[in-house]
Design a protein around this motif. Sequence first.
Motif, PDB file in Angstrom:
ATOM      1  N   ILE A  73       0.845  -1.203   0.000  1.00  0.00           N
ATOM      2  CA  ILE A  73       0.000   0.000   0.000  1.00  0.00           C
ATOM      3  C   ILE A  73       0.881   1.254   0.000  1.00  0.00           C
ATOM      4  O   ILE A  73       0.633   2.209  -0.748  1.00  0.00           O
ATOM      5  N   ALA A  74       1.953   1.232   0.818  1.00  0.00           N
ATOM      6  CA  ALA A  74       2.841   2.402   0.898  1.00  0.00           C
ATOM      7  C   ALA A  74       3.519   2.673  -0.449  1.00  0.00           C
ATOM      8  O   ALA A  74       3.840   3.809  -0.774  1.00  0.00           O
ATOM      9  N   LEU A  77       0.043   0.650  -4.162  1.00  0.00           N
ATOM     10  CA  LEU A  77      -1.071  -0.237  -4.514  1.00  0.00           C
ATOM     11  C   LEU A  77      -2.294   0.217  -3.720  1.00  0.00           C
ATOM     12  O   LEU A  77      -2.204   0.464  -2.514  1.00  0.00           O
ATOM     13  N   ASP A  78      -3.397   0.327  -4.423  1.00  0.00           N
ATOM     14  CA  ASP A  78      -4.616   0.887  -3.829  1.00  0.00           C
ATOM     15  C   ASP A  78      -5.637  -0.252  -3.705  1.00  0.00           C
ATOM     16  O   ASP A  78      -6.049  -0.817  -4.718  1.00  0.00           O
ATOM     17  N   PRO A  79      -6.049  -0.585  -2.474  1.00  0.00           N
ATOM     18  CA  PRO A  79      -6.985  -1.712  -2.311  1.00  0.00           C
ATOM     19  C   PRO A  79      -8.307  -1.503  -3.041  1.00  0.00           C
ATOM     20  O   PRO A  79      -9.029  -2.470  -3.293  1.00  0.00           O
ATOM     21  N   ALA A  80      -8.595  -0.267  -3.438  1.00  0.00           N
ATOM     22  CA  ALA A  80      -9.817  -0.038  -4.206  1.00  0.00           C
ATOM     23  C   ALA A  80      -9.598  -0.387  -5.684  1.00  0.00           C
ATOM     24  O   ALA A  80     -10.548  -0.667  -6.418  1.00  0.00           O
ATOM     25  N   LYS A  81      -8.343  -0.358  -6.120  1.00  0.00           N
ATOM     26  CA  LYS A  81      -8.069  -0.636  -7.542  1.00  0.00           C
ATOM     27  C   LYS A  81      -7.543  -2.050  -7.754  1.00  0.00           C
ATOM     28  O   LYS A  81      -7.795  -2.676  -8.782  1.00  0.00           O
ATOM     29  N   SER A  82      -6.718  -2.550  -6.811  1.00  0.00           N
ATOM     30  CA  SER A  82      -6.132  -3.887  -6.934  1.00  0.00           C
ATOM     31  C   SER A  82      -6.713  -4.780  -5.850  1.00  0.00           C
ATOM     32  O   SER A  82      -7.025  -4.302  -4.760  1.00  0.00           O
ATOM     33  N   MET A 298       4.844   2.957   5.690  1.00  0.00           N
ATOM     34  CA  MET A 298       4.714   1.580   6.198  1.00  0.00           C
ATOM     35  C   MET A 298       4.564   1.603   7.717  1.00  0.00           C
ATOM     36  O   MET A 298       3.722   0.904   8.282  1.00  0.00           O
ATOM     37  N   ARG A 299       5.397   2.415   8.374  1.00  0.00           N
ATOM     38  CA  ARG A 299       5.314   2.493   9.847  1.00  0.00           C
ATOM     39  C   ARG A 299       3.943   3.004  10.277  1.00  0.00           C
ATOM     40  O   ARG A 299       3.327   2.494  11.201  1.00  0.00           O
ATOM     41  N   ARG A 300       3.438   3.998   9.550  1.00  0.00           N
ATOM     42  CA  ARG A 300       2.123   4.553   9.910  1.00  0.00           C
ATOM     43  C   ARG A 300       1.038   3.470   9.753  1.00  0.00           C
ATOM     44  O   ARG A 300       0.214   3.260  10.645  1.00  0.00           O
ATOM     45  N   GLU A 307      -6.813  -2.516  10.526  1.00  0.00           N
ATOM     46  CA  GLU A 307      -7.196  -1.990   9.198  1.00  0.00           C
ATOM     47  C   GLU A 307      -6.516  -2.820   8.095  1.00  0.00           C
ATOM     48  O   GLU A 307      -7.133  -3.133   7.076  1.00  0.00           O
ATOM     49  N   ILE A 308      -5.274  -3.203   8.328  1.00  0.00           N
ATOM     50  CA  ILE A 308      -4.595  -4.060   7.331  1.00  0.00           C
ATOM     51  C   ILE A 308      -5.351  -5.389   7.207  1.00  0.00           C
ATOM     52  O   ILE A 308      -5.623  -5.859   6.095  1.00  0.00           O
TER      53      ILE A 308
END
Length: 340
Positions: A73-74, A77-82, A298-300, A307-308
């Motif tokens: 994600i960082a 990669l966007d969970p809404a697109k992939s 990534m740390r955030r 949420e992950i």
Amino acid sequence: MTDTSFTPRVFSGIQPSGNLTLGNYLGAVKRFVDMQNAGIETIYCMVDMHAITVWQDPADLKRNTRELAAAYIACGLDPAKSILFNQSQVPAHAELGWILNCVTRLGWMNRMTQFKDKAGKNAEKMSLGLYAYPSLMAADILIYKATHVPVGEDQKQHVELTRDIAAKFNHDFKVDFFPQPEPIIDGAGTRVMSLRDGTKKMSKSDPSDLSRINMTDDADTIAKKIRKAKTDAEPLPDNMDDLADRPEARNLINIYAGLSGQTPADVIKEVAGQQFGQFKPLLADLAVAHLSPIADEMRRLMDDVSEIDRILGDGANRAAEIAEPILAEVFDIVGFVRSR
Ligand code: AQP
């Protein structure tokens, strides 16, 4: 050649075995993002079932799976697109994997160079899973009828095996069911080499941390590793051909090109005549500017693992929606009675 009779669909995965490296980033994740943004359907997996082909501490495996999701994600990669998920949450991978074990020939598996590299002289002590890994990888790809597989150079042989397995399945059962997936291996970063030995692949599992840049390294560590990277005493030439016998120098130019989005030929023209004392700080600045924001993000993201987990669960549901009807058809083709 692209198989045009199937809808284009991209699948790829990375093992959550810790220490995601600059090699994984340039060879895989960065290109996953490019393909996502090219408007093709993209499915990206954290292949935890592959990771356990060698011993993984269970708590580390969970952490590494979430950290790899955070890295995806960082990096953009966007969970809404992939579709992003971990492999073990979609059992269809393992189910097709077994069927493909029965299609794959032992002679084909014996030719797989990665098993030989990883097992070395200890093949007898390796898990059966490590040996069968490429057939599960074929299932990962074929369970989605994926047509394109972005990977680093080291995975080319496994995607070629996937094509052979798909063709044999189609031939044995007299169907035109699976596509011939194409490995997508392009750009400067498809084979990032160790910083300590330019003839060896940069790898998560190399015992020397100085051999790789980890995606979680801080700015000082990145700069130190590049400063200590093995090189030679010659200045940089003005063309890549003159680096043919200088693997460490070639690797650093390729890394610069991969990070800056230039070709190695353009980079070498820019830095021709420089000594490594001049070039390494330039490379370190570029690497820090590129990688530090990713590590921060990534740390955030890792501050909220629930949420992950939600993203992975949602991705797994969407992946299963594609995979399960394909698996049902495979069961019918193979001759399994389905009466539930
Ligand atoms: N050095 C590399 N250069 C370019 N691409 C690379 N990849 C790995 N190393 C490099 C690509 O990253 C993707 C995921 O690889 P993987 O984790 O599934 O397994 P691997 O290829 O075995 O990677 P490692 O880092 O060497 O892991 P370990 O040490 O755990 O075995 C693939 O697309 C791969 O090509």
